[in-house]
Every structure is written in C-alpha cells, then in structure tokens.
Design a protein around this motif. Sequence first.
Motif, mmCIF file in Angstrom:
data_model
loop_
_atom_site.group_PDB
_atom_site.id
_atom_site.type_symbol
_atom_site.label_atom_id
_atom_site.label_comp_id
_atom_site.label_asym_id
_atom_site.label_seq_id
_atom_site.Cartn_x
_atom_site.Cartn_y
_atom_site.Cartn_z
ATOM 1 N N GLU A 21 47.013 51.921 40.610
ATOM 2 C CA GLU A 21 46.699 50.577 40.604
ATOM 3 C C GLU A 21 45.343 50.616 41.144
ATOM 4 O O GLU A 21 44.877 51.049 41.985
ATOM 5 C CB GLU A 21 47.661 50.017 41.746
ATOM 6 C CG GLU A 21 47.668 48.425 41.736
ATOM 7 C CD GLU A 21 48.523 47.967 42.448
ATOM 8 O OE1 GLU A 21 48.217 46.889 43.177
ATOM 9 O OE2 GLU A 21 49.928 48.289 42.705
ATOM 10 N N ILE A 22 44.493 49.485 40.168
ATOM 11 C CA ILE A 22 43.238 49.382 40.554
ATOM 12 C C ILE A 22 43.115 47.863 40.790
ATOM 13 O O ILE A 22 43.493 46.991 40.322
ATOM 14 C CB ILE A 22 42.434 49.457 39.195
ATOM 15 C CG1 ILE A 22 42.357 51.033 38.802
ATOM 16 C CG2 ILE A 22 40.916 49.047 39.404
ATOM 17 C CD1 ILE A 22 41.986 51.197 37.526
ATOM 18 N N VAL A 23 42.598 47.744 42.099
ATOM 19 C CA VAL A 23 42.466 46.460 42.544
ATOM 20 C C VAL A 23 41.068 45.943 42.495
ATOM 21 O O VAL A 23 40.353 46.666 43.324
ATOM 22 C CB VAL A 23 42.820 46.107 44.039
ATOM 23 C CG1 VAL A 23 42.903 44.856 44.650
ATOM 24 C CG2 VAL A 23 44.560 46.496 43.837
ATOM 25 N N CYS A 24 40.719 44.512 42.238
ATOM 26 C CA CYS A 24 39.137 44.212 42.044
ATOM 27 C C CYS A 24 39.023 43.112 42.957
ATOM 28 O O CYS A 24 40.013 42.239 43.283
ATOM 29 C CB CYS A 24 38.905 43.625 40.837
ATOM 30 S SG CYS A 24 37.318 43.156 40.502
ATOM 31 N N GLU A 25 38.077 43.157 43.941
ATOM 32 C CA GLU A 25 37.876 42.012 44.809
ATOM 33 C C GLU A 25 37.654 40.763 44.259
ATOM 34 O O GLU A 25 37.855 39.688 44.641
ATOM 35 C CB GLU A 25 36.606 42.574 45.946
ATOM 36 C CG GLU A 25 36.503 41.558 47.138
ATOM 37 C CD GLU A 25 35.327 41.945 48.043
ATOM 38 O OE1 GLU A 25 35.170 41.225 48.661
ATOM 39 O OE2 GLU A 25 34.976 42.860 47.922
ATOM 40 N N THR A 26 36.674 40.724 43.518
ATOM 41 C CA THR A 26 36.310 39.473 42.769
ATOM 42 C C THR A 26 36.470 39.284 41.354
ATOM 43 O O THR A 26 36.486 40.594 40.519
ATOM 44 C CB THR A 26 34.934 39.078 43.099
ATOM 45 O OG1 THR A 26 33.967 40.034 42.438
ATOM 46 C CG2 THR A 26 34.720 38.816 44.449
ATOM 47 N N ALA A 27 36.751 38.311 40.589
ATOM 48 C CA ALA A 27 36.881 38.286 39.139
ATOM 49 C C ALA A 27 35.611 38.672 38.407
ATOM 50 O O ALA A 27 35.737 39.174 37.301
ATOM 51 C CB ALA A 27 37.210 36.767 38.634
ATOM 52 N N GLY A 28 34.616 38.647 39.097
ATOM 53 C CA GLY A 28 33.197 39.087 38.421
ATOM 54 C C GLY A 28 32.849 40.390 38.356
ATOM 55 O O GLY A 28 32.230 40.916 37.517
ATOM 56 N N MET A 29 33.804 41.015 39.122
ATOM 57 C CA MET A 29 33.709 42.758 38.875
ATOM 58 C C MET A 29 34.600 43.261 37.817
ATOM 59 O O MET A 29 34.247 44.319 37.393
ATOM 60 C CB MET A 29 34.178 43.265 40.126
ATOM 61 C CG MET A 29 33.068 42.923 41.364
ATOM 62 S SD MET A 29 33.507 43.490 42.672
ATOM 63 C CE MET A 29 33.609 45.085 42.561
ATOM 64 N N VAL A 30 35.404 42.514 37.319
ATOM 65 C CA VAL A 30 36.336 42.900 36.162
ATOM 66 C C VAL A 30 35.577 43.655 35.119
ATOM 67 O O VAL A 30 36.091 44.576 34.680
ATOM 68 C CB VAL A 30 37.353 41.875 35.799
ATOM 69 C CG1 VAL A 30 38.146 42.251 34.695
ATOM 70 C CG2 VAL A 30 38.237 41.321 37.113
ATOM 71 N N PRO A 31 34.628 42.982 34.609
ATOM 72 C CA PRO A 31 33.960 43.440 33.422
ATOM 73 C C PRO A 31 33.432 44.886 33.859
ATOM 74 O O PRO A 31 33.178 45.742 32.832
ATOM 75 C CB PRO A 31 32.906 42.565 33.010
ATOM 76 C CG PRO A 31 33.186 41.159 33.597
ATOM 77 C CD PRO A 31 34.074 41.600 34.838
ATOM 78 N N GLN A 32 33.184 45.157 35.051
ATOM 79 C CA GLN A 32 32.468 46.496 35.324
ATOM 80 C C GLN A 32 33.578 47.725 35.809
ATOM 81 O O GLN A 32 33.275 48.944 35.432
ATOM 82 C CB GLN A 32 31.845 46.323 36.785
ATOM 83 C CG GLN A 32 30.806 45.498 36.852
ATOM 84 C CD GLN A 32 30.254 45.150 38.334
ATOM 85 O OE1 GLN A 32 30.340 45.792 39.370
ATOM 86 N NE2 GLN A 32 29.399 43.823 38.350
ATOM 87 N N ILE A 33 34.688 47.158 35.635
ATOM 88 C CA ILE A 33 35.897 48.271 35.709
ATOM 89 C C ILE A 33 36.134 48.782 34.294
ATOM 90 O O ILE A 33 36.426 48.051 33.228
ATOM 91 C CB ILE A 33 36.967 47.528 36.385
ATOM 92 C CG1 ILE A 33 36.799 47.134 37.779
ATOM 93 C CG2 ILE A 33 38.224 48.580 36.402
ATOM 94 C CD1 ILE A 33 37.895 46.355 38.583
ATOM 95 N N VAL A 34 36.061 49.902 34.091
ATOM 96 C CA VAL A 34 36.359 50.819 32.848
ATOM 97 C C VAL A 34 37.831 50.960 32.706
ATOM 98 O O VAL A 34 38.022 51.786 31.701
ATOM 99 C CB VAL A 34 35.484 51.944 32.621
ATOM 100 C CG1 VAL A 34 34.017 51.421 32.779
ATOM 101 C CG2 VAL A 34 35.677 53.052 33.808
ATOM 102 N N ALA A 35 38.437 50.614 33.487
ATOM 103 C CA ALA A 35 40.221 50.941 33.406
ATOM 104 C C ALA A 35 40.620 50.580 31.821
ATOM 105 O O ALA A 35 41.729 51.169 31.365
ATOM 106 C CB ALA A 35 40.950 50.296 34.295
ATOM 107 N N GLY A 36 40.212 49.477 31.381
ATOM 108 C CA GLY A 36 40.676 48.961 30.265
ATOM 109 C C GLY A 36 40.377 50.196 29.003
ATOM 110 O O GLY A 36 41.259 50.247 28.172
ATOM 111 N N SER A 37 39.458 50.908 29.150
ATOM 112 C CA SER A 37 39.550 51.979 28.101
ATOM 113 C C SER A 37 40.337 53.240 28.337
ATOM 114 O O SER A 37 40.498 53.996 27.525
ATOM 115 C CB SER A 37 38.011 52.499 28.352
ATOM 116 O OG SER A 37 37.582 53.092 29.527
#
Length: 43
Positions: A21-37
Amino acid sequence: MIAAARSLRLDGQSGQAERVEIVCETAGMVPQIVAGSWGFPSA
C-alpha cells in the motif's frame, strides 16, 4: 472486444501473503509517485 482487453486489469497481488500500500501525504505529490507504472491505482 479489443477495448475490453485494453482495459483489463488483474490484481498483481492476488494470492500473495502480503499487500503493498502506498500512501501519499499531499495530493500534489501524487504525480511524483511512479506506482501507476506498476499497475497500482494512484487515486
């Protein structure tokens, strides 16, 4: 049929003893997370 095949998503963790499970502190960081790939939803 082709559209259905393109949208098919299998659970890559099905049958595994642990889940990732990957948790992101702020919505602005979501694009930085490469989990989508790796097939994980990022929303």
